[in-house]
Write a protein that holds these residues in place. Sequence first.
Motif, PDB file in Angstrom:
ATOM      1  N   SER A  97       0.722  -1.048   0.012  1.00 29.24           N
ATOM      2  CA  SER A  97       0.099  -0.027   0.029  1.00 29.24           C
ATOM      3  C   SER A  97       0.842   1.195  -0.092  1.00 29.24           C
ATOM      4  O   SER A  97       1.756   1.577   0.911  1.00 29.24           O
ATOM      5  N   ALA A  98       0.497   2.038  -0.917  1.00 29.00           N
ATOM      6  CA  ALA A  98       1.494   3.422  -1.058  1.00 29.00           C
ATOM      7  C   ALA A  98       0.576   4.499  -0.508  1.00 29.00           C
ATOM      8  O   ALA A  98      -0.823   4.536  -0.964  1.00 29.00           O
ATOM      9  N   ALA A  99       0.796   5.431   0.174  1.00 26.05           N
ATOM     10  CA  ALA A  99      -0.159   6.369   0.881  1.00 26.05           C
ATOM     11  C   ALA A  99       0.743   7.712   0.496  1.00 26.05           C
ATOM     12  O   ALA A  99       1.992   7.774   0.876  1.00 26.05           O
ATOM     13  N   ILE A 100       0.054   8.652   0.311  1.00 26.19           N
ATOM     14  CA  ILE A 100       0.413   9.906  -0.072  1.00 26.19           C
ATOM     15  C   ILE A 100      -0.224  10.913   0.827  1.00 26.19           C
ATOM     16  O   ILE A 100      -1.480  10.950   0.981  1.00 26.19           O
ATOM     17  N   SER A 101       0.247  11.884   1.448  1.00 27.74           N
ATOM     18  CA  SER A 101      -0.240  12.824   2.425  1.00 27.74           C
ATOM     19  C   SER A 101       0.699  14.008   2.152  1.00 27.74           C
ATOM     20  O   SER A 101       1.691  14.055   2.390  1.00 27.74           O
ATOM     21  N   CYS A 102      -0.020  15.105   2.021  1.00 23.17           N
ATOM     22  CA  CYS A 102       0.446  16.541   1.431  1.00 23.17           C
ATOM     23  C   CYS A 102       0.448  17.325   2.703  1.00 23.17           C
ATOM     24  O   CYS A 102      -0.700  17.352   3.346  1.00 23.17           O
ATOM     25  N   VAL A 103       1.342  18.026   3.168  1.00 20.88           N
ATOM     26  CA  VAL A 103       1.539  18.862   4.322  1.00 20.88           C
ATOM     27  C   VAL A 103       1.827  20.307   4.059  1.00 20.88           C
ATOM     28  O   VAL A 103       3.164  20.333   3.556  1.00 20.88           O
ATOM     29  N   SER A 104       1.242  21.455   3.933  1.00 26.86           N
ATOM     30  CA  SER A 104       1.618  22.636   3.778  1.00 26.86           C
ATOM     31  C   SER A 104       2.571  23.132   4.732  1.00 26.86           C
ATOM     32  O   SER A 104       2.848  22.638   5.955  1.00 26.86           O
ATOM     33  N   LYS A 105       3.714  24.331   4.217  1.00 33.24           N
ATOM     34  CA  LYS A 105       4.168  24.843   5.387  1.00 33.24           C
ATOM     35  C   LYS A 105       3.419  25.615   6.125  1.00 33.24           C
ATOM     36  O   LYS A 105       2.376  26.293   5.714  1.00 33.24           O
ATOM     37  N   TRP A 106       3.568  25.716   7.591  1.00 32.66           N
ATOM     38  CA  TRP A 106       2.934  26.683   8.441  1.00 32.66           C
ATOM     39  C   TRP A 106       3.833  27.692   8.930  1.00 32.66           C
ATOM     40  O   TRP A 106       4.986  27.589   9.252  1.00 32.66           O
ATOM     41  N   GLN A 107       3.132  28.909   9.020  1.00 37.89           N
ATOM     42  CA  GLN A 107       3.863  30.207   9.436  1.00 37.89           C
ATOM     43  C   GLN A 107       3.152  30.871  10.774  1.00 37.89           C
ATOM     44  O   GLN A 107       1.967  30.815  10.715  1.00 37.89           O
ATOM     45  N   TRP A 108       3.933  31.465  11.602  1.00 39.02           N
ATOM     46  CA  TRP A 108       3.299  32.215  12.761  1.00 39.02           C
ATOM     47  C   TRP A 108       2.740  33.522  12.274  1.00 39.02           C
ATOM     48  O   TRP A 108       3.579  34.345  11.468  1.00 39.02           O
ATOM     49  N   HIS A 109       1.533  33.852  12.418  1.00 31.30           N
ATOM     50  CA  HIS A 109       1.030  35.150  12.156  1.00 31.30           C
ATOM     51  C   HIS A 109       0.698  36.023  13.585  1.00 31.30           C
ATOM     52  O   HIS A 109      -0.034  35.374  14.434  1.00 31.30           O
ATOM     53  N   THR A 110       1.589  37.072  13.731  1.00 26.29           N
ATOM     54  CA  THR A 110       1.532  37.761  14.709  1.00 26.29           C
ATOM     55  C   THR A 110      -0.011  38.376  15.217  1.00 26.29           C
ATOM     56  O   THR A 110      -0.349  38.469  16.539  1.00 26.29           O
ATOM     57  N   LYS A 111      -0.431  38.757  14.186  1.00 24.32           N
ATOM     58  CA  LYS A 111      -1.867  39.565  14.228  1.00 24.32           C
ATOM     59  C   LYS A 111      -2.995  38.658  14.985  1.00 24.32           C
ATOM     60  O   LYS A 111      -3.604  38.863  16.073  1.00 24.32           O
ATOM     61  N   ILE A 112      -2.882  37.087  14.760  1.00 20.77           N
ATOM     62  CA  ILE A 112      -3.721  36.286  15.337  1.00 20.77           C
ATOM     63  C   ILE A 112      -3.341  35.493  16.097  1.00 20.77           C
ATOM     64  O   ILE A 112      -3.884  34.755  16.965  1.00 20.77           O
ATOM     65  N   LYS A 113      -2.088  35.727  16.454  1.00 19.13           N
ATOM     66  CA  LYS A 113      -1.241  34.873  17.298  1.00 19.13           C
ATOM     67  C   LYS A 113      -1.519  33.406  17.281  1.00 19.13           C
ATOM     68  O   LYS A 113      -1.681  32.691  18.237  1.00 19.13           O
ATOM     69  N   ALA A 114      -1.247  32.791  16.117  1.00 17.28           N
ATOM     70  CA  ALA A 114      -1.289  31.608  15.765  1.00 17.28           C
ATOM     71  C   ALA A 114      -0.630  31.243  14.531  1.00 17.28           C
ATOM     72  O   ALA A 114      -0.323  32.003  13.536  1.00 17.28           O
TER      73      ALA A 114
END
Length: 264
Positions: free
Chosen positions: A169-186
């Motif tokens: 079984s070949a499984a593919i999972s795509c994961v975006s880069k995540w960046q910190w946003h100061t305005k929403i603090k997340a």
Amino acid sequence: MSRQKGILKLVGTLNGKCFYQLNGQYIVRKAVGPSRERINNDPAFVNIKRNNQEFAAASQLSKAIRKGLADKANQFKYNYMASRLTGCCRKIIQKGSGPLGEREANLFNSPSDLIGFQLNSNLAFHHLHNSNTKVSANTQRTVITIKCPQSTANQHHKVPQKATHYQLSAAISCVSKWQWHTKIKAYKPTHPKHNTLGGIVQSQPLELHTTHHNISLQWQAPTPSGIPTDVAITVWLGIAYLKQQHQAYQVYQTPQAMQCIAII
């Protein structure tokens, strides 16, 4: 919570216990950590707060991987898989650019920390099957190909006694880069539409005692425009054993294994 006994009454914290007075009585209980409000606002806890922010990002990366793997994450997982995967993602974030608490969450920062990760910590993929695999992608990364040039009977280990076939079984999972946003603090993903994108491709049941040449599993992305370059495509390969019964196949629940074999 218990009452203090004896002549001397204590107030304060000692050896992990909190001593205090309540309604005229002296009480002792297990000491607890600082409140969330204090961690978020007290300068003395600034590093704890920043570490918590990055831990939240690691949890998001881990969740994205598991969501892309879908039911295969449940089929092959064992022994606190989610927490182990989050810990792996935490190590990757620690190698990202930026100040503590705001470091970039990107699997490309340290792919070697994820490649080789076993969904079942008690059974590695290569302990069941040790054939060489090759992973390739087209220019736009919309087609991922996993090839096993040759698979022979002596490359299998720990095969169930009555098993007749195996299945990859070949499984593919795509994961975006995540960046910190100061305005929403997340933390937020740079490409939410591609984050958690995934799919499963399985081989036909393959006879155990037959040599197989050029086993090929190919995944095609549902986005013809391509996958953005800051979205990591994690590639996983799993194996399970089967017993043929007339025209049907029974899948053995154990042994099974799946590991991350590439990040493209």
